[in-house]
Design a protein around this motif. Structure first.
Motif, short mmCIF file in Angstrom:
data_model
loop_
_atom_site.label_atom_id
_atom_site.label_comp_id
_atom_site.label_asym_id
_atom_site.label_seq_id
_atom_site.Cartn_x
_atom_site.Cartn_y
_atom_site.Cartn_z
N ASP A 120 52.43 169.61 -9.19
CA ASP A 120 53.44 168.73 -8.57
C ASP A 120 53.28 167.28 -9.02
O ASP A 120 54.23 166.50 -8.98
CB ASP A 120 53.30 168.77 -7.04
N TYR A 121 52.06 166.90 -9.42
CA TYR A 121 51.77 165.50 -9.74
C TYR A 121 50.61 165.45 -10.72
O TYR A 121 49.69 166.26 -10.63
CB TYR A 121 51.41 164.76 -8.44
N ARG A 122 50.68 164.51 -11.65
CA ARG A 122 49.65 164.38 -12.67
C ARG A 122 49.06 162.97 -12.70
O ARG A 122 49.80 161.99 -12.79
CB ARG A 122 50.23 164.65 -14.07
N ILE A 123 47.74 162.90 -12.61
CA ILE A 123 47.04 161.63 -12.77
C ILE A 123 46.11 161.81 -13.96
O ILE A 123 45.44 162.83 -14.08
CB ILE A 123 46.20 161.31 -11.52
N VAL A 154 59.95 167.94 -16.23
CA VAL A 154 59.12 166.76 -15.95
C VAL A 154 59.68 165.51 -16.64
O VAL A 154 59.82 164.47 -16.02
CB VAL A 154 57.65 167.00 -16.39
N HIS A 176 52.04 158.26 -20.21
CA HIS A 176 52.46 157.63 -18.95
C HIS A 176 53.84 157.00 -19.10
O HIS A 176 54.71 157.17 -18.25
CB HIS A 176 51.42 156.59 -18.52
N GLY A 179 56.54 159.49 -18.89
CA GLY A 179 56.65 160.21 -17.62
C GLY A 179 55.98 161.57 -17.66
O GLY A 179 56.11 162.36 -16.72
N VAL A 181 52.81 162.02 -17.60
CA VAL A 181 51.88 161.91 -16.47
C VAL A 181 52.40 160.81 -15.55
O VAL A 181 53.05 159.86 -15.99
CB VAL A 181 50.41 161.62 -16.90
N ASP A 182 52.12 160.96 -14.26
CA ASP A 182 52.71 160.05 -13.27
C ASP A 182 51.92 158.75 -13.12
O ASP A 182 52.49 157.73 -12.77
CB ASP A 182 52.78 160.76 -11.91
N GLU A 183 50.62 158.82 -13.38
CA GLU A 183 49.77 157.67 -13.13
C GLU A 183 48.57 157.69 -14.04
O GLU A 183 48.07 158.77 -14.39
CB GLU A 183 49.24 157.77 -11.69
N VAL A 197 46.45 160.64 -3.38
CA VAL A 197 47.80 161.17 -3.62
C VAL A 197 48.01 162.45 -2.80
O VAL A 197 49.05 162.64 -2.16
CB VAL A 197 48.01 161.47 -5.12
N TRP A 201 50.89 163.41 0.06
CA TRP A 201 51.79 164.58 0.02
C TRP A 201 51.59 165.47 1.24
O TRP A 201 52.53 166.06 1.76
CB TRP A 201 51.57 165.39 -1.27
#
Ligand code: CO8
Length: 260
Positions: A120-123, A154, A176, A179, A181-183, A197, A201
């Motif tokens: 759902d999210y990538r750091i 994505v 980054h 987009g 990776v999100d952060e 994070v 969520w």
């Protein structure tokens, strides 16, 4: 033990950490993929677990992607079993009702990138030496449609189209910007950030978030489910071609030569 994935569940937060630990480069072998799917299934069925952070226990590498040796010089039966395991891992992760966060603490080509994109999210650790992308085209192979779908969902069509055709591996800062990776965070802050994070969520009620996730992802999941056997057949036919076998062997030789 011979576990290739370390799983730890923090009962107080409801967050599990899955650490890939298959040196030297966390290649996604049949064994690792099978363990991955089983670990996820166990967490999915554990009511105490609401979120999973996926990361690597191998320094500098998140995952080197699918284990190329599983795709070289093996039998049709082996290719079939291997591809089914790749599909299974993706179906479980993409369709997971848990919150999934990738803490990308190293290079993440091809199948490694897929694992991150499926969350759902990538750091990502902000080290420009770490790169991420679907570089299949560079190996003379084609990313399957559901790898592509996951990528498009994505970053959007245009960025995906260029990046896939070129088989680009994007250094963390570029990933980054795109987009992918999100952060980005300093490597030593990665797990702390992933936990923060995750907490954000998990502050929402599960039910509405889960239904929303399903709504966003269902079409892509259903497409593979509907064409699963055909996708296996395509993979087996493709990978069995002598020209593809040659490309893969040359690529493995290039990896070995690069070292010395
Ligand atoms: N599979 C099998 N072995 C691998 C893989 C891999 N994916 N990646 C690396 N290895 C091996 C190397 O050959 C080397 O072996 P040895 O020690 O025997 O020489 C060992 O692992 C260590 O590798 P390196 O020395 O290269 O380690 P570095 O730390 O210098 O670099 C990297 C690590 C950046 C991960 C580098 O190894 C690399 O770029 N690897 C290749 C990554 C890659 O391109 N993977 C693509 C796999 S294909 C895929 O995931 C999707 C396919 C979709 C199917 C399409 C239909 C056919």
């Amino acid at each position: 033990s011979n576990n290739k994935i370390q799983v730890e569940l923090d009962e107080s937060s409801g967050v599990a950490t899955m650490k890939l630990k298959s040196p030297p480069v966390n290649s996604l072998s049949l064994e690792l993929l099978t363990e991955f799917a089983i670990s996820l299934e166990k967490l999915e069925n554990n009511r105490a677990c609401r979120g999973v952070i996926i990361t690597s226990a191998v320094p500098k590498i998140f995952s080197s992607g699918l284990d190329i040796t599983e795709m070289c010089g093996k039998s049709t039966e082996h290719y079939t079993e291997f591809w089914r395991a790749v599909q299974e891992m993706w179906l479980r992760l993409y369709g997971s009702s848990m919150v999934t966060v990738a803490a990308v603490n190293g290079s993440s080509p091809a199948g490694g990138c897929l694992v991150a994109l499926t969350c759902d999210y990538r750091i990502m650790a902000e080290n420009p030496k770490f790169s991420i992308g679907l570089n299949e085209a560079q190996l003379g192979i084609v990313a399957p449609f559901w790898f592509k779908d996951t990528f498009v969902n994505v970053v959007g069509h245009r960025i995906a189209e260029r990046s896939l055709q070129l088989g680009s591996l994007h250094p963390a800062p570029e990933a980054h910007k795109l987009g992918l990776v999100d952060e980005l965070v300093p490597e030593e802050k990665l797990m702390e950030k992933a936990a923060a994070v995750m907490a954000q969520w998990l502050a929402l009620p599960d039910h509405a978030r889960q239904l929303t996730k399903t709504m966003m992802r269902k079409a892509v999941v259903d497409r593979l489910v509907a064409h699963r056997e055909e996708d296996i057949k395509n993979f087996v036919t493709f990978v069995s071609k002598e020209s593809i076998q040659k490309s893969l062997r040359m690529y493995m030789e290039m990896l070995k030569k690069r070292k010395s």
